[in-house]
Every structure is written in structure tokens, then in C-alpha cells.
Design an enzyme around this catalytic site. Structure first.
Site, PDB file in Angstrom:
ATOM      1  N   ASN A   9       0.875  -1.177   0.000  1.00 28.73           N
ATOM      2  CA  ASN A   9       0.000   0.000   0.000  1.00 28.73           C
ATOM      3  C   ASN A   9       0.910   1.224   0.000  1.00 28.73           C
ATOM      4  OD1 ASN A   9      -1.813   2.035   0.477  1.00 28.73           O
ATOM      5  ND2 ASN A   9      -2.346   1.378   2.557  1.00 28.73           N
ATOM      6  N   LYS A  11       0.114   4.203  -0.243  1.00 29.67           N
ATOM      7  CA  LYS A  11      -0.570   5.366   0.368  1.00 29.67           C
ATOM      8  C   LYS A  11      -0.390   6.602  -0.514  1.00 29.67           C
ATOM      9  CE  LYS A  11       0.025   3.319   4.861  1.00 29.67           C
ATOM     10  NZ  LYS A  11      -0.214   3.475   6.262  1.00 29.67           N
ATOM     11  N   HIS A  94      -9.673   0.853   4.402  1.00 32.50           N
ATOM     12  CA  HIS A  94      -8.437   1.031   5.165  1.00 32.50           C
ATOM     13  C   HIS A  94      -8.751   1.917   6.367  1.00 32.50           C
ATOM     14  CE1 HIS A  94      -4.406   2.270   6.265  1.00 32.50           C
ATOM     15  NE2 HIS A  94      -3.969   1.219   5.603  1.00 32.50           N
ATOM     16  N   GLU A  96      -7.295   4.313   7.584  1.00 27.96           N
ATOM     17  CA  GLU A  96      -7.108   5.757   7.317  1.00 27.96           C
ATOM     18  C   GLU A  96      -8.320   6.331   6.606  1.00 27.96           C
ATOM     19  OE1 GLU A  96      -3.272   5.395   5.434  1.00 27.96           O
ATOM     20  OE2 GLU A  96      -2.413   4.776   7.352  1.00 27.96           O
ATOM     21  N   GLU A 166      -5.735  -5.458  10.106  1.00 30.34           N
ATOM     22  CA  GLU A 166      -4.728  -4.438  10.370  1.00 30.34           C
ATOM     23  C   GLU A 166      -5.036  -3.725  11.688  1.00 30.34           C
ATOM     24  OE1 GLU A 166      -2.644  -3.112   6.551  1.00 30.34           O
ATOM     25  OE2 GLU A 166      -4.428  -1.878   6.745  1.00 30.34           O
ATOM     26  N   GLY A 172       1.942   1.791  10.705  1.00 30.39           N
ATOM     27  CA  GLY A 172       2.864   2.920  10.602  1.00 30.39           C
ATOM     28  C   GLY A 172       3.539   3.283  11.915  1.00 30.39           C
ATOM     29  N   SER A 212       3.084  -2.615  10.114  1.00 29.33           N
ATOM     30  CA  SER A 212       4.526  -2.579  10.353  1.00 29.33           C
ATOM     31  C   SER A 212       5.253  -3.873   9.975  1.00 29.33           C
ATOM     32  CB  SER A 212       4.821  -2.187  11.808  1.00 29.33           C
ATOM     33  OG  SER A 212       4.322  -0.881  12.064  1.00 29.33           O
TER      34      SER A 212
END
Ligand code: PEP
Length: 248
Positions: A9, A11, A94, A96, A166, A172, A212
Site C-alpha cells: 500500500n 498510500k 483502510h 485511514e 490491520e 505505521g 509494520s
């Protein structure tokens, strides 16, 4: 035997020309005919990256899409556009997108149904916050997200889809879940799919871990019985991604 699936990904990183350079750098490192390897790139990078990976083992994914075919939805990207551009996969839900853009379970289900309608395979994300984990409600939360995501999805389509677990606290942050923590939830997701559908569907669906992941943590994570690969953020922009794909 489920085929491993490793998706990067990217991003909101890499301009179109930078994306082509990165794809060219990564291609020799991610050669692997036994796994599905996907670069999920920013929308504007899709066309040049599809051209850059042509003839390789890599497929291209989008990071989001809208749930209508076309119309007055300024700024959105339709599944028809993605398909026509050569995209095979699309990340849906996701954390985010959920957190910064207010995407609800209901909206995500509409996107999942729409992706299938146009022959795109959704990579469906779910995951708990640190507070939810500490409260001991992780599994309950995941069950809610999975149940909502698969509303009105047939068993045949569910079988072909990809779920990414996730944990938000691991995205991250450099704080990777232990392989036991990741296995517990991925195994539970498979159990939820079995309850929603049947054992055959649960056996076929691919469930990834994301948060991560690095080339150092991948071998132990991907050896777990219910972890069929990874959704990788930061490390997918580096040569390390080659080590993740070729983790064995
Ligand atoms: C992600 O954004 O899907 C992700 C897993 O990011 P990272 O690997 O950087 O934690």
C-alpha cells in the site's frame, strides 16, 4: 492450499514519474510465481504503473473507489475507470479512510458490492484501536466489521475476496503485532466467514496481516496457519518489499 498474497500500500506517496521508477526498482526483487503480488498505488499513478509492470508477475491495485459507476461525484474514481485502466484489486475500508474520511461500514459494503460487480477484487480491511484491544473487545469489534462488510455478498464472491486484518495500533507505528496476536484474529476472521457462509468459503478466502510488517517479521507471521500474506505500507516503498515477498 491457499496461494500467498502480498500487497504493498503505497498510500499518498510517489508522483507518477517517481512511481514508475519505484516499480522498475522493485520488479526484479518481487519476482515470485507462487504468490500474488500487488502494488496498490495512488490513483494518478495507476496508468503509468500498469504500463511499467506489464508482462511481470505484479498486478496493480487501487487504494479506494466510489460505489457508483459514474455521475456528479466530483473528485471520486469509479470502478469502471479502475477496471479500464488495468486495475485488478482495490483496498476497501483502510483504517485511514475510516478515520480521516469518515467511511462507515455501510458505505464500505456498498463499495465492496460495486467492486465485485465490475470484476475488481476488494482487499477488505478491518482492525481495532489500542483502546479496544485493552478493553478486551477486539474480537467482537472485528466480527461486527466483517459481518457488515460481507452483507449481501455471495459465497462465491466471498471466496475470491481478500481480507486484511490491520490492528490500527500497528499501522505505521513500527509496533508489529506478535505472530500469536495476528494469528488469533486472522483465525477468528476465518471462523466468522465460516459462520456467515460455510467451511469451503472459509478455507478459500485469503486473510492477510498488516501493520509494520518488514522482511524481518514476515517469515514468522506468514508461517501462521491463518495468515495468507500481508498488506504492507511503509516497507512496500523500499527494497525491503522484495524480502517480504520472498520471505522463505
Ligand atoms: C497499511 O497502511 O496498510 C500498513 C500496514 O502500513 P505499515 O506497514 O506502514 O504499518
Amino acid at each position: 492450499m491457499r496461494r500467498k498474497f502480498i500487497a504493498g500500500n503505497w498510500k499518498m506517496n510517489k508522483t507518477p514519474s517517481e512511481a514508475v521508477t519505484l516499480a522498475a526498482e522493485l520488479l526484479p526483487l518481487v519476482k515470485n510465481d507462487e504468490e500474488d503480488v500487488v502494488f496498490c498505488v495512488p490513483a494518478i499513478d495507476i496508468v503509468p504503473v500498469v504500463a511499467a509492470v506489464k508482462g511481470s508477475n505484479v498486478k496493480v491495485g487501487a487504494q479506494n473507489m466510489y460505489f457508483e459507476d459514474k455521475g456528479a461525484y466530483t473528485g471520486e474514481i469509479s470502478p469502471l475507470m479502475l477496471k479500464d485502466a488495468g486495475v485488478d484489486y482495490v483496498i476497501i475500508g483502510h483504517s485511514e479512510r475510516r478515520q480521516y474520511f469518515g467511511e462507515s461500514d455501510e458505505m464500505l459494503n456498498k463499495k465492496i458490492l460495486k467492486a465485485f460487480e465490475h470484476g475488481l477484487t476488494p482487499i477488505i480491511c478491518c482492525g481495532e484501536t489500542l483502546e479496544q484491544r485493552e478493553e478486551g473487545i477486539t474480537l467482537e469489534w472485528i466480527k461486527g466489521q466483517i459481518t457488515a462488510a460481507f452483507q449481501n455478498v455471495s459465497a462465491d464472491l466471498a471466496k475470491a475476496s481478500v481480507v486484511a486484518y490491520e490492528p490500527i495500533w500497528a499501522i505505521g507505528t513500527g509496533k508489529v503485532a506478535t505472530s500469536e496476536q495476528a494469528q488469533e484474529v486472522c483465525g477468528y476472521i476465518r471462523k466468522c466467514i465460516c459462520e456467515l457462509y460455510d467451511e469451503a468459503t472459509a478455507d478459500e478466502i485469503r486473510i492477510l496481516y498488516g501493520g509494520s510488517v518488514t522482511a524481518a517479521s514476515a517469515p514468522e507471521l506468514f508461517a501462521m496457519p491463518d495468515i495468507d500474506g500481508g498488506l504492507v505500507g511503509g516497507a512496500s516503498l523500499k527494497p525491503d518489499f522484495g524480502g517480504i515477498v520472498n520471505y522463505k
